[in-house]
Design a protein around this motif. Structure first.
Motif, PDB file in Angstrom:
ATOM      1  N   SER A 158       0.832  -1.214   0.000  1.00 13.53           N
ATOM      2  CA  SER A 158       0.000   0.000   0.000  1.00 13.53           C
ATOM      3  C   SER A 158       0.864   1.260   0.000  1.00 13.53           C
ATOM      4  O   SER A 158       0.504   2.262  -0.618  1.00 13.53           O
ATOM      5  CB  SER A 158      -0.914   0.037   1.226  1.00 13.53           C
ATOM      6  OG  SER A 158      -1.743  -1.083   1.246  1.00 13.53           O
ATOM      7  N   GLU A 173      -4.489   9.016   4.269  1.00 13.33           N
ATOM      8  CA  GLU A 173      -5.664   8.751   3.448  1.00 13.33           C
ATOM      9  C   GLU A 173      -5.261   8.095   2.125  1.00 13.33           C
ATOM     10  O   GLU A 173      -5.974   7.198   1.630  1.00 13.33           O
ATOM     11  CB  GLU A 173      -6.405  10.060   3.173  1.00 13.33           C
ATOM     12  CG  GLU A 173      -7.898   9.908   3.395  1.00 13.33           C
ATOM     13  CD  GLU A 173      -8.609  11.237   3.401  1.00 13.33           C
ATOM     14  OE1 GLU A 173      -8.409  12.001   4.379  1.00 13.33           O
ATOM     15  OE2 GLU A 173      -9.337  11.533   2.427  1.00 13.33           O
ATOM     16  N   LYS A 174      -4.140   8.516   1.571  1.00 15.97           N
ATOM     17  CA  LYS A 174      -3.636   7.826   0.370  1.00 15.97           C
ATOM     18  C   LYS A 174      -3.362   6.359   0.689  1.00 15.97           C
ATOM     19  O   LYS A 174      -3.675   5.474  -0.106  1.00 15.97           O
ATOM     20  CB  LYS A 174      -2.341   8.483  -0.115  1.00 15.97           C
ATOM     21  CG  LYS A 174      -2.566   9.779  -0.872  1.00 15.97           C
ATOM     22  CD  LYS A 174      -1.287  10.255  -1.544  1.00 15.97           C
ATOM     23  CE  LYS A 174      -1.553  11.561  -2.277  1.00 15.97           C
ATOM     24  NZ  LYS A 174      -0.341  12.100  -2.902  1.00 15.97           N
ATOM     25  N   ARG A 177      -6.657   4.498   0.938  1.00 10.69           N
ATOM     26  CA  ARG A 177      -7.211   4.236  -0.401  1.00 10.69           C
ATOM     27  C   ARG A 177      -6.446   3.117  -1.099  1.00 10.69           C
ATOM     28  O   ARG A 177      -7.042   2.249  -1.742  1.00 10.69           O
ATOM     29  CB  ARG A 177      -7.136   5.509  -1.266  1.00 10.69           C
ATOM     30  CG  ARG A 177      -8.098   6.580  -0.826  1.00 10.69           C
ATOM     31  CD  ARG A 177      -8.062   7.731  -1.813  1.00 10.69           C
ATOM     32  NE  ARG A 177      -8.768   8.883  -1.281  1.00 10.69           N
ATOM     33  CZ  ARG A 177      -8.921  10.026  -1.936  1.00 10.69           C
ATOM     34  NH1 ARG A 177      -8.410  10.173  -3.149  1.00 10.69           N
ATOM     35  NH2 ARG A 177      -9.588  11.016  -1.399  1.00 10.69           N
ATOM     36  N   ALA A 180      -7.445  -0.097   0.343  1.00 15.41           N
ATOM     37  CA  ALA A 180      -8.774  -0.464  -0.159  1.00 15.41           C
ATOM     38  C   ALA A 180      -8.659  -1.139  -1.523  1.00 15.41           C
ATOM     39  O   ALA A 180      -9.349  -2.130  -1.801  1.00 15.41           O
ATOM     40  CB  ALA A 180      -9.671   0.769  -0.245  1.00 15.41           C
ATOM     41  N   TRP A 218      -9.151   0.730 -10.469  1.00 18.01           N
ATOM     42  CA  TRP A 218      -7.908   1.291  -9.914  1.00 18.01           C
ATOM     43  C   TRP A 218      -7.649   2.683 -10.481  1.00 18.01           C
ATOM     44  O   TRP A 218      -7.272   3.601  -9.751  1.00 18.01           O
ATOM     45  CB  TRP A 218      -6.709   0.390 -10.235  1.00 18.01           C
ATOM     46  CG  TRP A 218      -6.542  -0.749  -9.297  1.00 18.01           C
ATOM     47  CD1 TRP A 218      -7.410  -1.791  -9.123  1.00 18.01           C
ATOM     48  CD2 TRP A 218      -5.456  -0.971  -8.399  1.00 18.01           C
ATOM     49  NE1 TRP A 218      -6.913  -2.654  -8.166  1.00 18.01           N
ATOM     50  CE2 TRP A 218      -5.714  -2.183  -7.706  1.00 18.01           C
ATOM     51  CE3 TRP A 218      -4.277  -0.282  -8.111  1.00 18.01           C
ATOM     52  CZ2 TRP A 218      -4.851  -2.699  -6.745  1.00 18.01           C
ATOM     53  CZ3 TRP A 218      -3.404  -0.803  -7.155  1.00 18.01           C
ATOM     54  CH2 TRP A 218      -3.695  -2.003  -6.493  1.00 18.01           C
ATOM     55  N   ILE A 221      -9.602   5.457  -8.977  1.00 16.28           N
ATOM     56  CA  ILE A 221      -9.245   5.829  -7.602  1.00 16.28           C
ATOM     57  C   ILE A 221      -7.824   6.373  -7.496  1.00 16.28           C
ATOM     58  O   ILE A 221      -7.576   7.356  -6.808  1.00 16.28           O
ATOM     59  CB  ILE A 221      -9.472   4.617  -6.661  1.00 16.28           C
ATOM     60  CG1 ILE A 221     -10.986   4.451  -6.494  1.00 16.28           C
ATOM     61  CG2 ILE A 221      -8.786   4.810  -5.314  1.00 16.28           C
ATOM     62  CD1 ILE A 221     -11.428   3.225  -5.751  1.00 16.28           C
ATOM     63  N   GLU A 224      -7.220   9.975 -10.000  1.00 15.31           N
ATOM     64  CA  GLU A 224      -8.376  10.876 -10.121  1.00 15.31           C
ATOM     65  C   GLU A 224      -8.005  12.287 -10.547  1.00 15.31           C
ATOM     66  O   GLU A 224      -8.838  13.008 -11.060  1.00 15.31           O
ATOM     67  CB  GLU A 224      -9.172  10.916  -8.816  1.00 15.31           C
ATOM     68  CG  GLU A 224      -8.428  11.486  -7.646  1.00 15.31           C
ATOM     69  CD  GLU A 224      -9.386  11.667  -6.472  1.00 15.31           C
ATOM     70  OE1 GLU A 224     -10.284  12.505  -6.580  1.00 15.31           O
ATOM     71  OE2 GLU A 224      -9.233  10.955  -5.466  1.00 15.31           O
TER      72      GLU A 224
ATOM     73  N   CYS B 213     -13.788   8.784   3.541  1.00 16.69           N
ATOM     74  CA  CYS B 213     -12.888   8.130   2.589  1.00 16.69           C
ATOM     75  C   CYS B 213     -13.632   7.044   1.799  1.00 16.69           C
ATOM     76  O   CYS B 213     -13.532   6.967   0.579  1.00 16.69           O
ATOM     77  CB  CYS B 213     -11.693   7.562   3.339  1.00 16.69           C
ATOM     78  SG  CYS B 213     -10.393   6.981   2.247  1.00 16.69           S
ATOM     79  N   HIS B 216     -15.920   8.626  -0.650  1.00 24.62           N
ATOM     80  CA  HIS B 216     -15.174   9.116  -1.800  1.00 24.62           C
ATOM     81  C   HIS B 216     -14.897   7.992  -2.798  1.00 24.62           C
ATOM     82  O   HIS B 216     -15.109   8.138  -4.005  1.00 24.62           O
ATOM     83  CB  HIS B 216     -13.855   9.749  -1.334  1.00 24.62           C
ATOM     84  CG  HIS B 216     -12.986  10.169  -2.471  1.00 24.62           C
ATOM     85  ND1 HIS B 216     -13.141  11.386  -3.101  1.00 24.62           N
ATOM     86  CD2 HIS B 216     -11.993   9.523  -3.129  1.00 24.62           C
ATOM     87  CE1 HIS B 216     -12.265  11.464  -4.092  1.00 24.62           C
ATOM     88  NE2 HIS B 216     -11.550  10.350  -4.122  1.00 24.62           N
ATOM     89  N   LEU B 217     -14.430   6.849  -2.292  1.00 24.35           N
ATOM     90  CA  LEU B 217     -14.095   5.723  -3.174  1.00 24.35           C
ATOM     91  C   LEU B 217     -15.339   5.223  -3.915  1.00 24.35           C
ATOM     92  O   LEU B 217     -15.302   4.992  -5.119  1.00 24.35           O
ATOM     93  CB  LEU B 217     -13.456   4.582  -2.366  1.00 24.35           C
ATOM     94  CG  LEU B 217     -12.131   4.904  -1.654  1.00 24.35           C
ATOM     95  CD1 LEU B 217     -11.650   3.715  -0.837  1.00 24.35           C
ATOM     96  CD2 LEU B 217     -11.054   5.306  -2.649  1.00 24.35           C
ATOM     97  N   ARG B 220     -16.436   7.713  -6.600  1.00 27.02           N
ATOM     98  CA  ARG B 220     -15.578   7.686  -7.786  1.00 27.02           C
ATOM     99  C   ARG B 220     -15.975   6.546  -8.715  1.00 27.02           C
ATOM    100  O   ARG B 220     -15.844   6.641  -9.927  1.00 27.02           O
ATOM    101  CB  ARG B 220     -14.113   7.490  -7.378  1.00 27.02           C
ATOM    102  CG  ARG B 220     -13.466   8.706  -6.759  1.00 27.02           C
ATOM    103  CD  ARG B 220     -13.235   9.832  -7.745  1.00 27.02           C
ATOM    104  NE  ARG B 220     -12.327   9.463  -8.810  1.00 27.02           N
ATOM    105  CZ  ARG B 220     -12.155  10.178  -9.915  1.00 27.02           C
ATOM    106  NH1 ARG B 220     -12.826  11.306 -10.104  1.00 27.02           N
ATOM    107  NH2 ARG B 220     -11.325   9.778 -10.841  1.00 27.02           N
TER     108      ARG B 220
END
Lengths: 228, 228
Positions: A158, A173-174, A177, A180, A218, A221, A224, B213, B216-217, B220
């Protein structure tokens, strides 16, 4: 190989690096004829354990089964590993380390390209190693230290993705994501190729469409702030 | 309640519907004083089984433990359920059916609003029921029929999301994207609240940022053809 590719034409196909692990370990054990006996024996045990896991699951893995496949006495096994879960942990750690090392590295290529190639790579890794990977959930339950190691591996992965993520948002937060996305890909691919979940398994027969779909998700997200 | 909300002001907060399941079953059993004895006994067994699972995991669930908590003889239990896995399956099926039924329904609200409210609801469901939900993976392994039932539930949920997804792409691809979102949310929330995975558990203390978060995902991916 990937690191040295200077133009798209020179880069091998991403699936070229997506090894068949059981096959690869067998070749590695075969190719060790001139190495010290201890290294050869260990390589043979590891190759046989991976094959046994792919054939019978982790539940079906026994020291007797490994020794029979390797043509060794039980006593020999215990000179190398204290029990079956120890060799299974070694086998799975080697697998994920290899996936991480062999992941496509495509510096200089566009973000869209990197996402596409990486997703094709992962998809090929899952589809080629589905029977072996099916053994992992049982091992993770029995050996929580391995589950934690795998979590750290996913976290590390990640961090790599987050570092490549454009946009002015907080770093944690990156990372969330990115995590995720890793979770999404892992879950979809293991459901489709490993668990063969009834409502999803038809995608196993359409790998190109599946790869395109994962790449789309991908890209939406990760990229973007770029043109998608 | 949600269905009848005619303006945003009338809609209760999404987390209002995110019940504490163990608590809810206990109240339900309590409120059955005037119902037939058979219904009351079954409700009490179910409430005690859910509480035992939340306290000890599915591994720690025993018929003796349920009966002690319910103040009943073992023989009584077996008039209702053949074994512990049967009552556990009933308890988890009721849980997910309740989640599905109580999900916010917000026809007429914007897609962005619906995504936001639904994510807040799911996050609250996971965070309020984390100890209970921690028991599910073991049950799913033991009872593959339950795992398949849960897969069909997730599939049904994906169909609802896909039906709300704008854009001119094939239906099976919408369903796959929806399933990817469900998998992503399930994996993140269960890692954060249930498994408390070391690399992610700090998010349990920042539910608002986590909800933002996730929203947001989802936005998107679901609302790519709308303004996001």
């Amino acid at each position: 190989m990937f690191q040295k590719a200077e133009s798209p034409d020179l880069a091998p196909s991403p699936t070229a690096e997506a090894f068949d692990y059981v096959e690869l370990l067998a070749q590695r054990a075969e190719g060790m004829r001139r190495r010290p006996k201890r290294a050869r024996t260990r390589a043979r045990l590891v190759a046989c354990a991976a094959r046994e896991i792919a054939a019978k699951g982790y539940e079906g893995l026994t020291v007797d089964g490994i020794c029979a496949a390797a043509g060794m006495a039980r006593g020999t096994f215990y000179l190398y590993y204290p029990h079956r879960s120890a060799i299974a942990v070694a086998v799975f750690r080697m697998f994920w380390t290899l996936v991480y090392r062999r992941r496509p590295r495509l510096r200089g290529r566009s973000l869209a390209d990197r996402i596409r190639v990486t997703n094709a790579f992962y998809l090929a890794v899952y589809s080629r190693n589905a029977p072996f990977l099916a053994g992992q959930p049982s091992l993770s339950r029995e050996r929580t230290d391995f589950a934690e190691w795998h979590d750290r591996m996913n976290h590390r992965w990640s961090l790599v993705i987050a570092a490549n993520m454009p946009g002015d948002i907080p770093r944690d937060e990156k990372i969330l994501r990115a995590r995720a996305l890793v979770a999404m890909a892992d879950d979809l691919l293991s459901n489709i190729f490993t668990a063969r979940t009834p409502s999803m398994r038809q995608w196993a027969n359409q790998p190109d469409r599946l790869a395109a779909c994962l790449t789309h998700l991908w890209t939406r997200i990760v990229a973007e702030h770029e043109r998608t």
